[in-house]
Enzyme design. Structure first.
Site, PDB file in Angstrom:
ATOM      1  N   HIS A   1     -33.728  11.008 -51.481  1.00  0.00           N
ATOM      2  CA  HIS A   1     -34.379  10.218 -50.430  1.00  0.00           C
ATOM      3  C   HIS A   1     -34.739   8.823 -50.943  1.00  0.00           C
ATOM      4  O   HIS A   1     -34.554   7.815 -50.248  1.00  0.00           O
ATOM      5  CB  HIS A   1     -35.631  10.963 -49.962  1.00  0.00           C
ATOM      6  CG  HIS A   1     -36.369  10.285 -48.861  1.00  0.00           C
ATOM      7  ND1 HIS A   1     -37.717  10.379 -48.700  1.00  0.00           N
ATOM      8  CD2 HIS A   1     -35.935   9.480 -47.853  1.00  0.00           C
ATOM      9  CE1 HIS A   1     -38.098   9.680 -47.649  1.00  0.00           C
ATOM     10  NE2 HIS A   1     -37.038   9.125 -47.111  1.00  0.00           N
TER      11      HIS A   1
ATOM     12  N   GLU B   1     -31.697   6.684 -51.008  1.00  0.00           N
ATOM     13  CA  GLU B   1     -31.357   6.234 -49.653  1.00  0.00           C
ATOM     14  C   GLU B   1     -32.081   4.927 -49.322  1.00  0.00           C
ATOM     15  O   GLU B   1     -31.491   3.998 -48.768  1.00  0.00           O
ATOM     16  CB  GLU B   1     -31.748   7.319 -48.644  1.00  0.00           C
ATOM     17  CG  GLU B   1     -31.659   6.910 -47.195  1.00  0.00           C
ATOM     18  CD  GLU B   1     -32.758   7.514 -46.341  1.00  0.00           C
ATOM     19  OE1 GLU B   1     -33.448   6.757 -45.640  1.00  0.00           O
ATOM     20  OE2 GLU B   1     -32.938   8.748 -46.397  1.00  0.00           O
ATOM     21  N   HIS B   2     -33.350   4.839 -49.689  1.00  0.00           N
ATOM     22  CA  HIS B   2     -34.124   3.615 -49.448  1.00  0.00           C
ATOM     23  C   HIS B   2     -33.599   2.451 -50.285  1.00  0.00           C
ATOM     24  O   HIS B   2     -33.430   1.334 -49.783  1.00  0.00           O
ATOM     25  CB  HIS B   2     -35.601   3.855 -49.794  1.00  0.00           C
ATOM     26  CG  HIS B   2     -36.382   4.543 -48.736  1.00  0.00           C
ATOM     27  ND1 HIS B   2     -37.379   3.935 -48.021  1.00  0.00           N
ATOM     28  CD2 HIS B   2     -36.305   5.812 -48.239  1.00  0.00           C
ATOM     29  CE1 HIS B   2     -37.897   4.777 -47.147  1.00  0.00           C
ATOM     30  NE2 HIS B   2     -37.268   5.942 -47.270  1.00  0.00           N
TER      31      HIS B   2
ATOM     32  N   LEU C   1     -29.615  35.332 -25.677  1.00  0.00           N
ATOM     33  CA  LEU C   1     -30.169  36.583 -25.165  1.00  0.00           C
ATOM     34  C   LEU C   1     -31.671  36.680 -25.406  1.00  0.00           C
ATOM     35  O   LEU C   1     -32.435  37.056 -24.515  1.00  0.00           O
ATOM     36  CB  LEU C   1     -29.453  37.772 -25.816  1.00  0.00           C
ATOM     37  CG  LEU C   1     -27.972  37.930 -25.439  1.00  0.00           C
ATOM     38  CD1 LEU C   1     -27.304  38.984 -26.313  1.00  0.00           C
ATOM     39  CD2 LEU C   1     -27.828  38.290 -23.962  1.00  0.00           C
TER      40      LEU C   1
ATOM     41  N   GLY D   1     -33.740  34.212 -25.933  1.00  0.00           N
ATOM     42  CA  GLY D   1     -34.451  33.140 -25.243  1.00  0.00           C
ATOM     43  C   GLY D   1     -34.349  33.218 -23.735  1.00  0.00           C
ATOM     44  O   GLY D   1     -34.904  32.370 -23.025  1.00  0.00           O
ATOM     45  N   HIS D   2     -33.653  34.236 -23.230  1.00  0.00           N
ATOM     46  CA  HIS D   2     -33.465  34.369 -21.780  1.00  0.00           C
ATOM     47  C   HIS D   2     -34.807  34.578 -21.098  1.00  0.00           C
ATOM     48  O   HIS D   2     -35.699  35.218 -21.646  1.00  0.00           O
ATOM     49  CB  HIS D   2     -32.532  35.546 -21.480  1.00  0.00           C
ATOM     50  CG  HIS D   2     -31.838  35.435 -20.166  1.00  0.00           C
ATOM     51  ND1 HIS D   2     -32.438  35.774 -18.970  1.00  0.00           N
ATOM     52  CD2 HIS D   2     -30.592  35.018 -19.856  1.00  0.00           C
ATOM     53  CE1 HIS D   2     -31.582  35.573 -17.981  1.00  0.00           C
ATOM     54  NE2 HIS D   2     -30.465  35.112 -18.485  1.00  0.00           N
ATOM     55  N   GLU D   3     -34.949  34.037 -19.909  1.00  0.00           N
ATOM     56  CA  GLU D   3     -36.222  34.118 -19.197  1.00  0.00           C
ATOM     57  C   GLU D   3     -36.112  34.826 -17.856  1.00  0.00           C
ATOM     58  O   GLU D   3     -37.061  34.854 -17.079  1.00  0.00           O
ATOM     59  CB  GLU D   3     -36.799  32.709 -19.002  1.00  0.00           C
ATOM     60  CG  GLU D   3     -37.098  31.997 -20.311  1.00  0.00           C
ATOM     61  CD  GLU D   3     -37.615  30.579 -20.117  1.00  0.00           C
ATOM     62  OE1 GLU D   3     -37.866  30.208 -18.956  1.00  0.00           O
ATOM     63  OE2 GLU D   3     -37.764  29.863 -21.122  1.00  0.00           O
TER      64      GLU D   3
ATOM     65  N   VAL E   1     -38.600  30.684 -27.714  1.00  0.00           N
ATOM     66  CA  VAL E   1     -37.419  29.913 -28.098  1.00  0.00           C
ATOM     67  C   VAL E   1     -36.808  30.569 -29.323  1.00  0.00           C
ATOM     68  O   VAL E   1     -37.501  30.844 -30.304  1.00  0.00           O
ATOM     69  CB  VAL E   1     -37.773  28.447 -28.432  1.00  0.00           C
ATOM     70  CG1 VAL E   1     -36.539  27.694 -28.918  1.00  0.00           C
ATOM     71  CG2 VAL E   1     -38.379  27.742 -27.230  1.00  0.00           C
TER      72      VAL E   1
END
Length: 756
Positions: free
Chosen positions: A92, A95-96, A314, A316-318, A337
């Site tokens: 990281h 990256e900077h 399946l 997360g189905h409501e 979720v």
């Protein structure tokens, strides 16, 4: 050039396979009218080319005259997972530092200034397995930006005069996340990872872990991993493919190839002696979250069958028969979720459940219902119609996907090139290409009590430890065998079942022809103003409808706003089961209180939108929630207000700027001010469900219609659907003088000059 031509031919052949695939995907659905997939959509002018340079850098070139800006991204297949154990955050930090100038352009802000002068933006991120650099820019600035950008990977200076400054910038980024519950929770999760495993590392880094890192350490890491053979590049521009290829060869060929061979990461990351575990984490926000996490193998090899997506769908189905339906019925949860987090070496399957107050006191009951649902899946297997529906919707969504462009598209594509062949990226990610019951069973075999990490997250949970970096209070304990055996013995629950076959999946994707070039108002002025324009530009079987029911009864006092908010929350809760299969079929709708009334938004495949509007008109007064659920909804509204005080500072600033600019806006503090703050007030606790229902009848007894619709719709069908609202609600029109207007604050000349 030869390599590029070969890959173009492969792309053409793969398209033939893809067309056949979609035809197969549609075949199981009765009465479905197959779409014409043998030609590009009318507005699709995009061309692709994949090339590999002599230094083994792979590039994907995308030419599209419709692009508003050019974009580019380069992904290096080395991220925080490669950090040395004694230098956490090094990837990281690098990256900077790469933005701090090159030998040709030594000024540290040269690239940034050039991009911003050409109305572009830039950024980078460090992920566990890759570091990604990206920007977009006006087309005329692309070559200049690529010239400067490519030098990051050829001749960085690692300017020692700025290294300390950038280390402090990394530390500031770490400090910014100190109040981020997601970062805090993930860091506690890492406590379970095998010691010395690279996945246990502190990826962000700070002044403590990077104290001994200087130019030499950065250069060593750079030379070890920043090799052309593990780099992927994406260019998106209105320039031709030939012109883009010339730019890539000119500016990226000098990147050195060290023929890096990455060490394999151990696939086992959680020690068996740490399973099954229960972790309690004290959050900063007032949350009541339960997460069930299961270590699983990497899902990367299963991209054609995507078992993790099927299982997420399946769990997360409501709809009826779902786990969520049962949890909601017993007042245990208000949201669920399911998701997968996968790397090339390992993964986790996670189920996040937002608990009610009652659910927080009955966690074991929630977990028992969860494993009862898993038992149902194990017994019944992976139903073929589930695959057919999911495959069909993915195919439709792929063919009729929206125009994509911009820096984040380029960034995502460059990253995905580390997983998929460059010309297969979109298809590999989007399509469900094979029915894989064996892969599904393999994944299910890992979803068991003995392989579970149970997270309880809340503001008041009991803890006995403090994490070093984020100071998160937590507790980790093994789950007693008695509880595990109870969950292993979870029996089938008769109320749980597979989702019913979805009747809303589009069957007619025909496009309506229109000669209209301008929008027109299609309802009588007595009822308001609604504008309609049939699609004559994008040629997609989609539409979008923005509809407002204007009323003078949702923003006249703190009580009226509070009652309308409770109505909105209760209505959405009562519609969850009904609307879920609709959303799975590519339609979305949203209902919320706004200061001028009730907002309804519809979008997606147009075939069922008029039906959806008319159906909603019959349900706006059906608040089908019981008293226990309503009490939880009131608690939810309180938490929303409380948590708003802990939102990021910029979000609070934006809200309060709007509040200051709009004299009619009512602050939540006037109906709920948490204890501990000045002027504590609570108008929520004593409200009854009866009051909310009666208030809803008043609100919807008189209104005006305002809004617009655009897309593949017929004017008369839209008009009929709109007028069903006052008809089914038995409403009268709201007089024009009571409809209100959105107000804008106009600064006088003296105040305006202060902003310049």
């Amino acid at each position: 050039m030869k390599a590029a031509k070969v890959m173009e031919q492969l792309f053409k052949r793969s398209n033939i396979y893809f067309l056949a695939l979609i035809m197969v995907a549609f075949s199981p659905l009765a009465n479905a009218k197959p779409i014409n997939v043998n030609q590009k959509l009318p507005n699709d002018k995009r061309e692709y080319r994949a090339i590999k340079l002599d230094n083994k850098l792979e590039a994907l070139l995308i030419s599209d005259v419709a692009l508003n800006k050019s974009a580019a991204a380069l992904d290096v297949n080395a991220g925080s997972i490669r950090d040395p154990l004694d230098k956490q955050g090094l990837a990281h930090f690098l990256e900077h530092v790469l933005f701090l100038g090159t030998k040709t352009y030594p000024e540290p802000d040269e690239f940034i200034t050039f991009v911003e002068q050409h109305r572009g933006k830039w950024n980078a991120f460090t992920a566990p397995e890759s570091t990604n650099y990206h920007f977009d820019i006006n087309h005329d600035g692309l070559e200049g930006a690529l010239k400067r950008f490519s030098l990051f990977f050829i001749e960085p200076t690692f300017n020692k005069n700025f290294i300390t400054k950038e280390r402090n910038a990394v530390h500031s980024e770490f400090k910014k996340n100190l109040d981020n519950d997601s970062s805090r929770i993930y860091r506690v999760y890492q406590e379970l990872i095998i010691k010395d495993h690279p996945a246990r590392g502190f990826a962000v880094g700070n002044n403590e872990t990077l104290a001994k890192v200087g130019g030499k350490e950065l250069l060593d890491f750079y030379k070890k991993y920043y090799s052309a053979n593990i780099m992927k590049l994406v260019i998106m521009s209105n320039k031709s493919l030939d012109d883009q290829e010339k730019l890539v060869k000119q500016y990226f060929s000098p990147i050195k190839n060290y023929n890096v061979k990455l060490d394999k990461i151990p696939t086992k990351i959680i020690d068996n002696k740490n399973l099954p575990s229960e972790i309690r984490i004290q959050t900063l926000k007032d949350t009541k979250e339960l997460e069930l996490s299961f270590p699983i193998p990497s899902m990367f090899p299963y991209w054609q069958t995507k078992p993790e997506s099927i299982l997420s769908h399946l769990l997360g189905h409501e709809g009826k028969g779902s786990l969520f339906s049962l949890l909601k019925k017993e007042n245990l949860a208000s949201a669920i979720v399911a998701s997968t987090h996968s790397t090339s070496f390992a993964g986790s399957f996670d189920v996040d459940i937002t608990m009610t107050d009652y659910g927080q006191k009955n966690i074991d009951k929630i977990v028992s219902h969860f494993f009862s649902y898993i038992e149902m899946l194990n017994k019944n297997g992976y139903k073929k119609y589930i695959y057919d529906e999911e495959s069909t919707m993915r195919s439709i969504n792929f063919v009729y996907r929206d125009h994509q462009e911009g820096v984040w598209v380029a960034s995502k594509f460059a990253n995905l090139m580390q997983k998929y062949p460059p010309l297969e990226i979109e298809k590999a990610q989007a399509l469900l290409q094979e029915y894989g019951p064996q892969d599904f069973s393999m994944l299910l075999s890992h979803i068991k009590p003995a392989n579970m990490i149970l997270f309880e997250q809340g503001k008041d949970v009991k803890t006995d430890k403090t994490e070093h970096f984020f100071k998160t209070k937590y507790a980790i304990n093994m789950i007693p065998s008695k509880r595990i055996k109870k969950w292993e013995a979870a029996k089938l629950n008769k109320t749980l079942s597979y989702p019913q076959q979805n009747p809303f999946i589009p069957k007619d994707l025909a496009l309506y022809k229109t000669q209209d070039t301008k929008p027109k108002n299609i309802i009588n002025a007595k009822w308001g103003e609604f504008w309609f324009q049939s699609d004559n530009k994008f040629h997609l079987p989609k539409a979008s409808v923005e509809l407002r029911l204007l009323t003078d009864k949702v923003n006249t006092s703190p009580s009226s706003k509070m009652l309308a908010n409770l109505y909105s929350l209760a209505l959405n809760r009562s519609l969850e089961e009904w609307k879920y299969p609709i959303t799975l079929a590519g339609l979305s709708f949203n209902i919320q209180r706004i200061d001028r009334g009730i907002s309804l938004q519809f979008s997606g495949y147009s075939e069922n939108i008029p039906f959806l509007i008319e159906s909603i008109s019959k349900k706006l007064l059906l608040l089908d929630v019981d008293q226990k659920t309503f009490e939880d909804i009131k608690s939810e509204l309180k938490r929303m207000v409380i948590n708003s005080y802990k939102a990021p500072a910029y979000q609070q600033a934006i809200y309060h700027l709007r509040y200051l600019a709009d004299s009619k806006m009512i602050h939540p503090k006037y109906y709920f001010q948490p204890s501990g703050l000045p002027g504590s007030i609570d108008l929520i606790s004593d409200v009854t469900l009866k009051q909310v229902r009666e208030n809803a009848k008043k609100v919807l007894s008189r209104f005006a219609i305002e809004g617009a619709a655009y897309g593949n719709l017929k004017e008369q069908e839209v008009k009929t659907a709109l007028l069903s609202l006052p008809k089914n609600l038995k409403a009268s029109p709201l007089p024009a003088e009571l409809r209100g207007r959105s107000l804008a604050l106009k600064l006088d000349q003296e105040k305006a000059s202060l902003l310049k």
